[in-house]
Design an enzyme around this catalytic site. Structure first.
Site, PDB file in Angstrom:
ATOM      1  CD  GLU A  17      -2.707  -1.010   2.574  1.00  0.00           C
ATOM      2  OE1 GLU A  17      -3.832  -0.506   2.488  1.00  0.00           O
ATOM      3  OE2 GLU A  17      -2.231  -1.414   3.646  1.00  0.00           O
TER       4      GLU A  17
ATOM      5  CG  HIS B  21      -6.296  -9.271   4.075  1.00  0.00           C
ATOM      6  ND1 HIS B  21      -7.567  -9.629   4.406  1.00  0.00           N
ATOM      7  CD2 HIS B  21      -6.189  -7.954   4.420  1.00  0.00           C
ATOM      8  CE1 HIS B  21      -8.194  -8.598   4.927  1.00  0.00           C
ATOM      9  NE2 HIS B  21      -7.380  -7.569   4.953  1.00  0.00           N
TER      10      HIS B  21
ATOM     11  CE  LYS C  66      -1.632   0.083   6.945  1.00  0.00           C
ATOM     12  NZ  LYS C  66      -2.743  -0.212   6.041  1.00  0.00           N
TER      13      LYS C  66
HETATM   14  C1  BG6 Z   1      -7.629  -4.012   5.871  1.00  0.00           C
HETATM   15  C2  BG6 Z   1      -6.485  -3.552   6.733  1.00  0.00           C
HETATM   16  O1  BG6 Z   1      -8.040  -5.295   6.260  1.00  0.00           O
HETATM   17  O2  BG6 Z   1      -7.220  -4.037   4.503  1.00  0.00           O
HETATM   18  C3  BG6 Z   1      -5.969  -2.205   6.266  1.00  0.00           C
HETATM   19  O3  BG6 Z   1      -6.928  -3.457   8.071  1.00  0.00           O
HETATM   20  C4  BG6 Z   1      -5.670  -2.205   4.793  1.00  0.00           C
HETATM   21  O4  BG6 Z   1      -4.823  -1.810   7.012  1.00  0.00           O
HETATM   22  C5  BG6 Z   1      -6.846  -2.771   4.011  1.00  0.00           C
HETATM   23  O5  BG6 Z   1      -5.414  -0.876   4.388  1.00  0.00           O
HETATM   24  C6  BG6 Z   1      -6.517  -2.913   2.532  1.00  0.00           C
HETATM   25  O6  BG6 Z   1      -7.630  -3.343   1.820  1.00  0.00           O
HETATM   26  P1  BG6 Z   1      -7.694  -3.172   0.236  1.00  0.00           P
HETATM   27  O7  BG6 Z   1      -8.937  -3.871  -0.155  1.00  0.00           O
HETATM   28  O8  BG6 Z   1      -7.704  -1.690  -0.033  1.00  0.00           O
HETATM   29  O9  BG6 Z   1      -6.452  -3.814  -0.308  1.00  0.00           O
END
Ligand code: BG6
Length: 512
Positions: free
Chosen positions: A241, A265, A363
């Site tokens: 991210e 995830h 991040k």
């Molecule tokens: C969430 C996390 O589960 O997923 C976050 O708590 C993260 O920290 C987010 O930013 C990212 O989700 P996506 O769908 O934008 O990749």
């Protein structure tokens, strides 16, 4: 289960192409004024309504601490839908939805408020024909789970038989903080709801591209024969991210990247990549195969070398100067919370023995990208001169989960000319080009599945517990060390130690 759409005589029992519409029901959202509800849940409800996928007898009931009137809630919901919905905003859809919206102010330890909620659900049965069906979405801090669950138990709200319909609960991650706390939470939830009525959300499973992994592997003949240690050198799963922690310091400080993303995830993506073919795509069969993979995961023996953590320092991203993690609002200036985690895992099965699975998340990395890269072994023999294959890498199959959804296959090709020079090229499948339909948002798909009672895309408690079994030793090891996470400059691909981890194995990270 009561109610249900009348059966369609033109549709054979296994045909799931026609849209499925849930039974009449109420969706209760606890913590409806929070970020998740505003950014994801309300827009998803709107999109479902707009697509005609909500039943005529549907009600949305928001519960939160604010001392609000119905009109305030309606205003918040409208703004959330206008801002966050994927589909076009239509007044007619909105009008229909507001007719079915209710708000109930109350704190979680307020018995009165929960008694009122129970009454409201009964009233909705009468006014909206919701037939006793209700799903409860816990979009609240995990510390509040026990109080809310106990209130539901006390008021009989979780009781299928007493309600005359179905009662389901949706639990947002994190499911606990470690294995003991997740067991405690699972016991508590299972005490109040029956196992099949508990939906644990891991929104990555709602992503179209993640589900496509199953199609890619099990609908084709091409990939499965080479999907094993004989042909696969390693697997790299990246969830990067570019954003920092924003306003979430309160949550993130006590959590960190490994608990926030790796435990759920990334391990789910690994499970889908490594699992055997399920006997069917029903919840039981899918979850059984995923669980086997998670149960076969071995945490690294040498945790110093193969479990890396980092924390972002100040730096530049997209031309903008960004703060260090420790300078973010609400973060301890001496914080040891990791914002980057990378780990090497092995799946101890015949199919995968010896194949490393490298997982990383962070991040403030250079860009937002999630992908699964399957790196194949080199050909055992190359009948070319060494110089001709200098630019030939390993064959790779890359599932691009987001944002540029699709699949890439990398292989060697002859460079035009008189020599036999071979260089890597890419063959691309892009969702945006191949299909005219836009993909639903993950929460849209998952909310619909909750209302339909389809648990295939929701991890079972044993999966959650197996995942903690893998993460706990890593967290304990990190906590026991005197040093904290290695700093990396914002806008770089994590700390140096992450590159060293792969270099030690003679490999490099893909640059997505
Ligand atoms: C969430 C996390 O589960 O997923 C976050 O708590 C993260 O920290 C987010 O930013 C990212 O989700 P996506 O769908 O934008 O990749």
């Amino acid at each position: 289960m009561t109610g249900g759409a009348p059966s369609n005589p033109l549709r054979s029992p296994g045909d799931r192409r026609l849209p499925r519409v849930p039974d009449p029901c109420t969706l209760v959202v606890f913590g409806v004024t929070g970020d998740l509800a505003k950014k994801k849940l309300i827009p998803a409800v709107y999109d479902l309504a707009n697509r005609g996928l909500l039943p005529p007898g549907f009600a949305l009931l928001g519960f939160a601490r604010r001392d609000w009137q119905h009109g305030d809630f309606e205003q918040l919901a409208r703004e959330a839908a206008e801002k966050g919905a994927r589909t076009e905003f239509r007044e007619s859809t909105w009008d229909r939805l507001t007719d079915s919206m209710k708000f109930l102010p109350g704190s979680f330890d307020d018995d009165d408020a929960f008694d009122k909620l129970a009454d409201m659900l009964r009233e909705l049965d009468a006014s909206h024909g919701t037939q006793g069906n209700a799903a409860f979405y816990l979009s609240i801090p995990p510390t509040a789970f026990p109080t809310v669950l106990k209130q539901m138990q006390r008021t009989g709200m979780a009781d299928n038989a007493a309600s005359g319909g179905w009662r389901r609960v949706v639990v947002e991650k994190p499911f606990g903080h470690d294995l003991p706390s997740s067991r405690e939470l699972n016991d508590l939830v299972d005490d109040v709801f029956t196992a099949q009525d508990v939906f644990r959300i891991d929104h990555y499973l709602g992503k179209e591209t993640v589900q496509n992994l199953l199609a890619l592997r099990f609908a084709n003949e091409l990939f499965e024969p080479i999907w094993n240690s004989k042909h696969v050198d390693s697997v790299q799963i990246t969830m990067a991210e570019d954003v920092g922690i924003g306003t979430r310091a309160g949550f993130y400080e006590g959590t960190g990247a490994a608990r926030d993303v790796l435990q759920n995830h990334l391990l789910q993506l690994l499970a889908l990549t490594a699992m055997e073919e399920p006997v069917g795509f029903d919840a039981e069969s899918l979850r059984t195969e995923k669980r086997k993979v998670l149960g076969a995961l071995k945490p690294p023996k040498d945790l110093d070398a193969y479990a890396v953590r980092g924390q972002y320092d100040q730096g530049w991203l997209a031309g903008e100067r960004v703060k260090a993690y420790r300078a973010e609002e609400g973060v301890d200036p001496a914080s040891r919370t990791e914002t980057f985690a990378a780990v090497r895992l092995e799946v101890e099965t015949r199919r995968w023995a010896g194949v490393p699975f490298y997982l990383r998340t962070g991040k403030r990395l250079p860009r937002r990208v999630t992908e699964i890269g399957v790196v194949f072994r080199k050909a055992p023999h190359l009948p070319f001169s060494k110089t001709d294959t200098e630019e030939l890498g390993s064959n790779q199959l890359v599932v691009r989960v987001q944002p540029d959804e699709g699949v890439t296959l990398r292989f060697g090709s002859k460079v035009p000319g008189t020599t036999m020079e071979v260089r890597d090229v890419a063959m691309d499948f892009q969702y945006g080009e191949a299909f005219t339909e836009a993909s639903p948002e993950a929460y849209e798909r998952l909310l619909l599945d909750v209302l339909l009672g389809d648990a295939s895309l929701f991890p079972r408690n044993q999966e959650v517990e197996e995942s903690w079994r893998v993460i706990d030793p890593i967290e304990q090891h990190w906590a026991s060390r005197d040093d904290g996470p290695q700093l990396y400059r914002a806008g770089e691909w994590g700390p140096r130690a992450a590159d060293e981890m792969l270099a030690r194995d003679g490999r490099v990270w893909r640059r997505p």
